[in-house]
Every structure is written in C-alpha cells, then in structure tokens.
Design a protein around this motif. Structure first.
Motif, PDB file in Angstrom:
ATOM      1  N   MET A   1     -50.775 -17.717  10.810  1.00  0.00           N
ATOM      2  CA  MET A   1     -52.010 -18.385  11.218  1.00  0.00           C
ATOM      3  C   MET A   1     -52.744 -17.553  12.247  1.00  0.00           C
ATOM      4  SD  MET A   1     -52.593 -21.868  13.382  1.00  0.00           S
ATOM      5  CE  MET A   1     -52.363 -20.905  14.871  1.00  0.00           C
ATOM      6  N   LYS A   2     -54.030 -17.443  12.116  1.00  0.00           N
ATOM      7  CA  LYS A   2     -54.863 -16.762  13.094  1.00  0.00           C
ATOM      8  C   LYS A   2     -55.570 -17.813  13.925  1.00  0.00           C
ATOM      9  CE  LYS A   2     -58.695 -14.873  11.791  1.00  0.00           C
ATOM     10  NZ  LYS A   2     -59.692 -14.026  11.117  1.00  0.00           N
ATOM     11  N   ALA A   3     -55.133 -18.020  15.156  1.00  0.00           N
ATOM     12  CA  ALA A   3     -55.696 -19.067  16.003  1.00  0.00           C
ATOM     13  C   ALA A   3     -57.062 -18.646  16.539  1.00  0.00           C
ATOM     14  CB  ALA A   3     -54.757 -19.375  17.161  1.00  0.00           C
ATOM     15  N   ILE A   4     -57.882 -19.626  16.836  1.00  0.00           N
ATOM     16  CA  ILE A   4     -59.160 -19.370  17.499  1.00  0.00           C
ATOM     17  C   ILE A   4     -58.894 -18.721  18.848  1.00  0.00           C
ATOM     18  CG2 ILE A   4     -61.176 -20.506  18.528  1.00  0.00           C
ATOM     19  CD1 ILE A   4     -60.817 -22.710  16.416  1.00  0.00           C
ATOM     20  N   ASN A   5     -59.672 -17.719  19.191  1.00  0.00           N
ATOM     21  CA  ASN A   5     -59.527 -17.062  20.487  1.00  0.00           C
ATOM     22  C   ASN A   5     -60.917 -16.733  21.007  1.00  0.00           C
ATOM     23  OD1 ASN A   5     -58.498 -15.889  22.749  1.00  0.00           O
ATOM     24  ND2 ASN A   5     -57.554 -14.159  21.720  1.00  0.00           N
ATOM     25  N   ILE A   6     -61.453 -17.578  21.868  1.00  0.00           N
ATOM     26  CA  ILE A   6     -62.831 -17.478  22.334  1.00  0.00           C
ATOM     27  C   ILE A   6     -62.889 -16.634  23.600  1.00  0.00           C
ATOM     28  CG2 ILE A   6     -64.860 -18.789  23.053  1.00  0.00           C
ATOM     29  CD1 ILE A   6     -63.603 -21.211  21.603  1.00  0.00           C
ATOM     30  N   GLY A   7     -63.823 -15.689  23.634  1.00  0.00           N
ATOM     31  CA  GLY A   7     -63.955 -14.803  24.783  1.00  0.00           C
ATOM     32  C   GLY A   7     -64.510 -15.506  26.007  1.00  0.00           C
ATOM     33  N   VAL A 125     -65.340 -24.913  16.440  1.00  0.00           N
ATOM     34  CA  VAL A 125     -63.933 -25.222  16.708  1.00  0.00           C
ATOM     35  C   VAL A 125     -63.474 -26.540  16.079  1.00  0.00           C
ATOM     36  CG1 VAL A 125     -63.985 -23.878  18.833  1.00  0.00           C
ATOM     37  CG2 VAL A 125     -64.404 -26.340  18.943  1.00  0.00           C
ATOM     38  N   ARG A 126     -64.421 -27.383  15.668  1.00  0.00           N
ATOM     39  CA  ARG A 126     -64.040 -28.624  14.996  1.00  0.00           C
ATOM     40  C   ARG A 126     -63.630 -28.350  13.541  1.00  0.00           C
ATOM     41  NH1 ARG A 126     -65.348 -34.235  15.684  1.00  0.00           N
ATOM     42  NH2 ARG A 126     -66.634 -33.764  17.493  1.00  0.00           N
ATOM     43  N   HIS A 127     -63.939 -27.167  13.034  1.00  0.00           N
ATOM     44  CA  HIS A 127     -63.756 -26.878  11.609  1.00  0.00           C
ATOM     45  C   HIS A 127     -62.888 -25.630  11.441  1.00  0.00           C
ATOM     46  CE1 HIS A 127     -67.117 -29.681  10.902  1.00  0.00           C
ATOM     47  NE2 HIS A 127     -67.680 -29.085  11.933  1.00  0.00           N
ATOM     48  N   PRO A 128     -61.566 -25.766  11.416  1.00  0.00           N
ATOM     49  CA  PRO A 128     -60.706 -24.584  11.262  1.00  0.00           C
ATOM     50  C   PRO A 128     -60.986 -23.863   9.951  1.00  0.00           C
ATOM     51  CG  PRO A 128     -59.417 -26.523  11.875  1.00  0.00           C
ATOM     52  CD  PRO A 128     -60.789 -27.003  11.530  1.00  0.00           C
ATOM     53  N   SER A 129     -60.974 -22.548  10.012  1.00  0.00           N
ATOM     54  CA  SER A 129     -61.159 -21.739   8.813  1.00  0.00           C
ATOM     55  C   SER A 129     -59.927 -20.891   8.517  1.00  0.00           C
ATOM     56  CB  SER A 129     -62.384 -20.825   8.992  1.00  0.00           C
ATOM     57  OG  SER A 129     -62.221 -19.982  10.123  1.00  0.00           O
ATOM     58  N   GLU A 130     -58.851 -21.081   9.310  1.00  0.00           N
ATOM     59  CA  GLU A 130     -57.645 -20.287   9.158  1.00  0.00           C
ATOM     60  C   GLU A 130     -56.810 -20.748   7.974  1.00  0.00           C
ATOM     61  OE1 GLU A 130     -58.384 -21.976  11.846  1.00  0.00           O
ATOM     62  OE2 GLU A 130     -58.964 -20.512  13.360  1.00  0.00           O
ATOM     63  N   THR A 131     -55.889 -19.894   7.549  1.00  0.00           N
ATOM     64  CA  THR A 131     -54.914 -20.249   6.532  1.00  0.00           C
ATOM     65  C   THR A 131     -53.612 -20.608   7.223  1.00  0.00           C
ATOM     66  OG1 THR A 131     -55.908 -18.748   4.922  1.00  0.00           O
ATOM     67  CG2 THR A 131     -53.635 -19.426   4.527  1.00  0.00           C
ATOM     68  N   PHE A 132     -53.050 -21.748   6.883  1.00  0.00           N
ATOM     69  CA  PHE A 132     -51.837 -22.236   7.531  1.00  0.00           C
ATOM     70  C   PHE A 132     -50.668 -22.222   6.554  1.00  0.00           C
ATOM     71  CE2 PHE A 132     -55.481 -24.437   9.413  1.00  0.00           C
ATOM     72  CZ  PHE A 132     -55.330 -24.101  10.739  1.00  0.00           C
ATOM     73  N   ALA A 133     -49.483 -21.998   7.077  1.00  0.00           N
ATOM     74  CA  ALA A 133     -48.253 -22.153   6.307  1.00  0.00           C
ATOM     75  C   ALA A 133     -47.754 -23.585   6.463  1.00  0.00           C
ATOM     76  CB  ALA A 133     -47.193 -21.177   6.815  1.00  0.00           C
ATOM     77  N   VAL A 134     -46.952 -24.038   5.511  1.00  0.00           N
ATOM     78  CA  VAL A 134     -46.324 -25.341   5.688  1.00  0.00           C
ATOM     79  C   VAL A 134     -45.226 -25.211   6.741  1.00  0.00           C
ATOM     80  CG1 VAL A 134     -46.810 -26.108   3.342  1.00  0.00           C
ATOM     81  CG2 VAL A 134     -44.665 -24.912   3.825  1.00  0.00           C
ATOM     82  N   GLY A 135     -44.910 -26.312   7.404  1.00  0.00           N
ATOM     83  CA  GLY A 135     -43.859 -26.285   8.407  1.00  0.00           C
ATOM     84  C   GLY A 135     -42.501 -26.054   7.776  1.00  0.00           C
ATOM     85  N   ALA A 195     -58.507 -31.666  11.566  1.00  0.00           N
ATOM     86  CA  ALA A 195     -59.262 -31.116  10.441  1.00  0.00           C
ATOM     87  C   ALA A 195     -58.392 -30.252   9.535  1.00  0.00           C
ATOM     88  CB  ALA A 195     -60.446 -30.298  10.956  1.00  0.00           C
ATOM     89  N   VAL A 196     -57.089 -30.199   9.803  1.00  0.00           N
ATOM     90  CA  VAL A 196     -56.156 -29.424   8.980  1.00  0.00           C
ATOM     91  C   VAL A 196     -55.698 -30.276   7.802  1.00  0.00           C
ATOM     92  CG1 VAL A 196     -53.902 -28.274   8.954  1.00  0.00           C
ATOM     93  CG2 VAL A 196     -55.394 -28.061  10.959  1.00  0.00           C
ATOM     94  N   VAL A 197     -55.585 -29.675   6.618  1.00  0.00           N
ATOM     95  CA  VAL A 197     -55.070 -30.380   5.446  1.00  0.00           C
ATOM     96  C   VAL A 197     -53.673 -30.897   5.765  1.00  0.00           C
ATOM     97  CG1 VAL A 197     -54.364 -30.113   3.037  1.00  0.00           C
ATOM     98  CG2 VAL A 197     -56.458 -29.019   3.864  1.00  0.00           C
ATOM     99  N   ALA A 198     -53.386 -32.134   5.359  1.00  0.00           N
ATOM    100  CA  ALA A 198     -52.185 -32.842   5.808  1.00  0.00           C
ATOM    101  C   ALA A 198     -50.902 -32.058   5.613  1.00  0.00           C
ATOM    102  CB  ALA A 198     -52.094 -34.194   5.093  1.00  0.00           C
ATOM    103  N   ASP A 199     -50.734 -31.385   4.485  1.00  0.00           N
ATOM    104  CA  ASP A 199     -49.492 -30.667   4.210  1.00  0.00           C
ATOM    105  C   ASP A 199     -49.224 -29.550   5.213  1.00  0.00           C
ATOM    106  OD1 ASP A 199     -48.853 -32.216   2.055  1.00  0.00           O
ATOM    107  OD2 ASP A 199     -49.211 -30.667   0.536  1.00  0.00           O
ATOM    108  N   PHE A 200     -50.242 -29.104   5.936  1.00  0.00           N
ATOM    109  CA  PHE A 200     -50.111 -27.925   6.779  1.00  0.00           C
ATOM    110  C   PHE A 200     -50.159 -28.237   8.274  1.00  0.00           C
ATOM    111  CE2 PHE A 200     -52.002 -26.789   2.720  1.00  0.00           C
ATOM    112  CZ  PHE A 200     -51.110 -25.812   2.272  1.00  0.00           C
ATOM    113  N   ILE A 201     -50.214 -29.525   8.639  1.00  0.00           N
ATOM    114  CA  ILE A 201     -50.303 -29.875  10.054  1.00  0.00           C
ATOM    115  C   ILE A 201     -49.084 -29.369  10.824  1.00  0.00           C
ATOM    116  CG2 ILE A 201     -50.304 -31.786  11.708  1.00  0.00           C
ATOM    117  CD1 ILE A 201     -52.049 -33.342   9.741  1.00  0.00           C
ATOM    118  N   ALA A 202     -47.885 -29.666  10.330  1.00  0.00           N
ATOM    119  CA  ALA A 202     -46.682 -29.240  11.046  1.00  0.00           C
ATOM    120  C   ALA A 202     -46.622 -27.722  11.167  1.00  0.00           C
ATOM    121  CB  ALA A 202     -45.434 -29.772  10.339  1.00  0.00           C
TER     122      ALA A 202
END
Length: 335
Positions: A1-7, A125-135, A195-202
């Motif tokens: 996952m690439k987290a938001i990182n604001i300058g 920041v309300r709308h994640p655009s990252e790709t998440f792995a399942v927990g 705002a994360v798809v349920a399967d990927f929250i964990a």
C-alpha cells in the motif's frame, strides 16, 4: 500500500467560512500540529479565524509552505467557484493542494490541468486511490493502541491524538495513525478507511501500522462503533487489522441513542468493552482494554467528575475526559 504523504508546512485555507465551526478542520490542524502551519488565507467574507498569521499565497510560499490545505467545509462539501482562482494560484506558486471534501480537487478541470502543467499533486484524502492487500492476520512486532467507541463521533480522534502527544512528551517512541480525512490532514498521512472496499480494510490497517521496534507504539484512530448498524463493518475491519495490544473505549454519556439511528440505544459500557475485546482477539489474543475516555462537554465540571469517578469505580479502569483533564492516567496504565 502506498499511503498518503502530504508535504508540510501548510497554508490553511479558510476561504469564506460562514462561521468558526465551518473551519473546524483548519482549527484541528492548528491545535494539534501548529508547528506544521505557516499561516492562514482568508477571503474577504470569511467569518473564521484560527489564530495564525494572515498570508497571501506568495507570502506563504516565501515562508516555505509546501501544501495549501482546504481547512473549511461549506454546504455540500464542494469546491466553491470563488475558491478556484486562489487554489490555482497556489499550484502555480509551487504548492500542492489537499482537501477532505466530498467534491474532489481532481474533478475540477482547471485545478487538474494546472496541477499537471505545474507538476504538483492533488490530495483528495477522503477518496483513497491506493491499492490494498487483504489482511493476513500474521503477528507483527511493535505495540498498537486502538480507540473504539460506544457510538460515532464521541472523541476517538481527539483521544488518540492526546495519547500520542502525552507519550511523545515522555520520550516514548510513538506515531499517530490517521484513519479519517481530518486526522490525515492533521498528521499529513494515513488512510481514509471508511472509503476502502470492505475486503481490504484489515489489510489497509496492517499496512498503515506495520511491524515496528518492540517498544514502539502506533496510536490508531478509531472509526464508528460495533454497535452502530451503519458503520460496524468499518469498526470490525479496524479491530482485525490493527492487531491491538490495547483498546481505549470512547463514550459520550448524554446520548440516548446511536447518532442518526433513534431505534438503536447506546450500549452498556461493559457490554461494549467485552464485544470489542472478543472481536479484537481474532488477531490479537492478548488484547486488553486499558482505559475509558469520556467526552463530558455536555456536563458541568461537578457532574463530569462524578460521572468519571463512578465509572472508574464500577468498571475498574482509568476513566478521564481527555479534553478537560488530559490523558496521563491512560498512558500511566499503558506503561
């Protein structure tokens, strides 16, 4: 996952806020991360002031501002037409833009095109655009604390930020992990978990608070409540992904029903603690509830102290109002 990182540092944009409450995001950033703010920018009809130096875009950029943060919300959470010229000016001056509104910066053609031309970034920041792995639930090193609640909006963000501040003042290795848009704008990074798809929250929370040094604490902002019919799914994913060593239960004592759900009563505190521990034990068998944080803003000082003392005696856990009395007893219980 690439987290938001604001300058940082930030220029806080208050726009034409109708009243101080409309600028609560900016107020929160200034309260918790004043060192990350160079000033505020207000339009002529603004009726809010967070106590920073008023600056133009050029003055803020000269002072080192890296990001203009939209710290005001209007009706509907939209990017107002009369804001666009200022936001475009910030991009052209070399700043990024960040906002947590329903309306995305990236959906405004003029801002999207200007950002591309200037090589600047837009953070919605309300709308994640990252790709998440399942927990995966695998044990990981480091220590983690998660705030949970009897209901929504009962002090989870404030409590976790206060705990992080107290730990840092004691020289403890600690990081606040934001899971909501306001927390992300305060911290400068995080995942808007609702705002994360349920399967990927964990999985998103596992990545947000990864393995760390054994003595390091991640203080994870909670969301929703296991007892709120609308948002219990997000709370469950957080409990599993956080793999918490410690829980702090947050509560507002004057509510008679769940926020927005008049047919659902506020749960008993012990019942709520037990339910959260049961869910958390799937990935963290040794988790403990270490304290209760109570938002007593609607009570007098005398009534607040009586409620805190009675609750602490009844449940056997440190019970404090983080705003009125601080969180030192919570950190004492943790260490």
């Amino acid at each position: 996952m690439k987290a938001i990182n604001i300058g940082t540092p930030y220029l806080l944009f208050l726009g034409d806020a109708a009243d101080p409450l409309a600028a609560k995001v900016a107020q929160g950033i200034k309260h918790w991360r004043a060192e990350n703010c160079v000033g505020q920018l207000r339009l002529p009809d603004c009726h809010a002031d967070v106590g920073l130096t008023d600056m133009t875009v050029a003055q803020a950029r000269a002072a080192g501002a890296q990001t203009l943060v939209v710290g005001v919300a209007n009706r509907g959470g939209i990017i107002a037409e009369n804001w666009i010229s200022v936001l475009r000016e910030a991009l052209e001056a070399g700043m990024d833009l960040a906002a947590g509104l329903h309306n995305k910066l990236a959906d405004v053609p003029e801002l999207r095109d200007t950002a591309a031309a200037c090589g600047r970034r837009l953070f919605d920041v309300r709308h994640p655009s990252e790709t998440f792995a399942v927990g995966n639930g695998k044990p990981r090193s480091g220590k983690r604390l998660l705030a949970v609640g009897t209901d929504c909006s009962c002090g989870k963000m404030y409590t976790t930020l206060a705990i992080e501040k107290e730990m840092r003042a004691r020289g403890m290795p600690v990081d606040f992990r934001a899971t909501g848009q306001t927390g992300i704008l305060i911290a400068g990074s995080g995942v808007s978990v609702d705002a994360v798809v349920a399967d990927f929250i964990a999985g998103a929370i596992e990545a947000l608070a990864p393995a760390n040094d054994p003595a390091h604490w991640d203080i994870i902002e909670g969301q929703g409540s296991l007892f709120h019919a609308s948002f219990a799914g997000v709370s469950t994913g957080l409990l599993h992904g956080a793999q918490p060593d410690a829980l702090v239960l947050c509560h507002e004592p004057t509510r008679t029903h769940m926020r927005g759900l008049p047919d659902y009563q506020i749960p008993d505190l012990q019942v709520c603690i037990d339910a959260n521990l049961d869910v958390a034990r799937l990935t963290s068998p040794r988790v403990e509830c270490v304290a209760i944080a109570v938002n007593t803003a609607a009570l007098t000082e005398a009534d607040a102290r009586h409620y805190l003392e009675e609750t602490q005696q009844r449940l056997g856990l440190p019970t404090v109002d983080p705003f009125r009395h601080g969180v030192a007893p919570i950190v004492d219980a943790i260490v």
